[in-house]
Each structure stands twice: as structure tokens, then as C-alpha cells.
Design a protein around this motif. Structure first.
Motif, PDB file in Angstrom:
ATOM      1  N   MET A  13       0.742  -1.127   0.062  1.00  0.00           N
ATOM      2  CA  MET A  13      -0.161   0.044  -0.005  1.00  0.00           C
ATOM      3  C   MET A  13       0.938   1.326  -0.109  1.00  0.00           C
ATOM      4  N   ARG A  14       0.445   2.234  -0.883  1.00  0.00           N
ATOM      5  CA  ARG A  14       1.251   3.514  -0.821  1.00  0.00           C
ATOM      6  C   ARG A  14       0.308   4.669  -0.669  1.00  0.00           C
ATOM      7  N   ILE A  15       0.760   5.515   0.233  1.00  0.00           N
ATOM      8  CA  ILE A  15       0.158   6.456   0.869  1.00  0.00           C
ATOM      9  C   ILE A  15      -0.317   7.491   0.065  1.00  0.00           C
ATOM     10  N   ASN A  16       0.491   7.599  -1.256  1.00  0.00           N
ATOM     11  CA  ASN A  16       0.074   8.555  -2.124  1.00  0.00           C
ATOM     12  C   ASN A  16      -1.158   8.210  -2.903  1.00  0.00           C
ATOM     13  N   TRP A  17      -1.555   6.886  -2.893  1.00  0.00           N
ATOM     14  CA  TRP A  17      -2.895   6.383  -3.436  1.00  0.00           C
ATOM     15  C   TRP A  17      -4.084   6.782  -2.633  1.00  0.00           C
ATOM     16  N   PHE A  18      -3.863   6.547  -1.357  1.00  0.00           N
ATOM     17  CA  PHE A  18      -4.850   7.000  -0.722  1.00  0.00           C
ATOM     18  C   PHE A  18      -5.223   8.742  -0.467  1.00  0.00           C
ATOM     19  N   LYS A  19      -4.185   9.338  -0.913  1.00  0.00           N
ATOM     20  CA  LYS A  19      -4.299  10.973  -1.009  1.00  0.00           C
ATOM     21  C   LYS A  19      -4.999  11.209  -2.149  1.00  0.00           C
ATOM     22  N   ASP A  20      -5.282  10.347  -3.266  1.00  0.00           N
ATOM     23  CA  ASP A  20      -5.925  10.578  -4.353  1.00  0.00           C
ATOM     24  C   ASP A  20      -7.270  10.429  -4.349  1.00  0.00           C
ATOM     25  N   GLU A  21      -8.362  11.621  -4.336  1.00  0.00           N
ATOM     26  CA  GLU A  21      -9.780  11.709  -3.880  1.00  0.00           C
ATOM     27  C   GLU A  21     -10.270  10.737  -4.964  1.00  0.00           C
ATOM     28  N   ASN A  22      -9.690  10.558  -6.293  1.00  0.00           N
ATOM     29  CA  ASN A  22     -10.384   9.787  -7.338  1.00  0.00           C
ATOM     30  C   ASN A  22     -10.655   8.190  -6.838  1.00  0.00           C
ATOM     31  N   ASN A  23      -9.717   7.815  -5.804  1.00  0.00           N
ATOM     32  CA  ASN A  23      -9.630   6.248  -5.396  1.00  0.00           C
ATOM     33  C   ASN A  23     -10.782   6.337  -4.421  1.00  0.00           C
ATOM     34  N   LEU A  24     -11.166   7.117  -3.923  1.00  0.00           N
ATOM     35  CA  LEU A  24     -11.925   7.173  -2.415  1.00  0.00           C
ATOM     36  C   LEU A  24     -13.481   7.014  -2.666  1.00  0.00           C
ATOM     37  N   VAL A  25     -14.252   6.427  -1.985  1.00  0.00           N
ATOM     38  CA  VAL A  25     -15.574   6.586  -1.992  1.00  0.00           C
ATOM     39  C   VAL A  25     -16.146   6.567  -0.459  1.00  0.00           C
ATOM     40  N   TYR A  26     -16.989   7.669  -0.091  1.00  0.00           N
ATOM     41  CA  TYR A  26     -17.212   8.007   1.197  1.00  0.00           C
ATOM     42  C   TYR A  26     -18.483   7.052   1.659  1.00  0.00           C
ATOM     43  N   ILE A  27     -18.492   6.343   2.781  1.00  0.00           N
ATOM     44  CA  ILE A  27     -19.440   5.442   3.407  1.00  0.00           C
ATOM     45  C   ILE A  27     -19.953   6.075   4.772  1.00  0.00           C
ATOM     46  N   ASN A  28     -21.275   6.382   5.104  1.00  0.00           N
ATOM     47  CA  ASN A  28     -21.539   6.309   6.440  1.00  0.00           C
ATOM     48  C   ASN A  28     -21.837   5.085   7.175  1.00  0.00           C
TER      49      ASN A  28
END
Length: 101
Positions: A1-16
Motif C-alpha cells: 500500500m502506498r500512501i499517495n494512492w490514498f491521498k488521491d480523491e479519485n480512489n475514494l468512496v465515502y460511506i456513512n
């Protein structure tokens, strides 16, 4: 896992976590996802949890701020990562983050 990948908003989906986590568990076919996320929320660790999904799939629940030792946006919450070819789910609760800022 690379931290920069998680910093890219295009890779993230937000779940309540309070309202959408059970549905995410059913949709992704990861039995125990909701229970494991709630356990990690109560007892956060840098290692997090690896959980098995349907078939040969697995995913990792972790708190990025603890795992990487540096703060990233929303990194105080639980992330569910299934590899860089899938989106990563940021599981948040409105009442409090997993790790206090």
C-alpha cells in the motif's frame, strides 16, 4: 500500500458507517465487514484487520493515520481497501472519528 494512492480523491468512496455499512457488506459480499469495522472503531490498531470476502477475495480495514504514521485527509477514519484496482471505501461516523485529531 502506498500512501499517495490514498491521498488521491479519485480512489475514494465515502460511506456513512451508521447508515450505509450493512448495505456495503451485502453489496461487496464481505460477511462480517460491519462487525470488524465496529471492532476496529472501538479498538484501533496500526495493523487493522484483513477480512475474507466471497470466493477468493480479501480486504483490509485500517486507519491510515495509524498505519502510515502521518495524517492524510479523512485518515482518522477507517478505510476498506481491496487493492489498487478497486475504489477504497472511507467509513466515517458523524459522532466521532476513530482517532481523535
Amino acid at each position: 500500500m502506498r500512501i499517495n494512492w490514498f491521498k488521491d480523491e479519485n480512489n475514494l468512496v465515502y460511506i456513512n458507517g451508521a447508515t450505509q455499512l450493512a448495505e456495503l457488506e451485502r453489496t461487496l459480499r464481505f460477511p462480517g465487514l460491519e462487525e470488524a469495522a465496529n471492532e476496529l472503531r472501538k479498538h484501533p490498531t496500526p495493523e487493522g484487520f484483513t477480512i475474507k470476502g466471497h470466493g477468493r477475495t480479501s480486504g483490509r480495514l485500517f486507519v491510515p493515520d495509524l498505519a502510515f504514521g502521518e495524517h492524510i485527509q479523512m485518515g482518522e477514519n477507517i478505510f476498506f481497501f481491496m487493492g489498487e484496482m478497486q475504489e477504497c471505501y472511507v467509513i466515517y461516523w458523524l459522532d466521532a472519528p476513530v482517532v481523535a485529531e
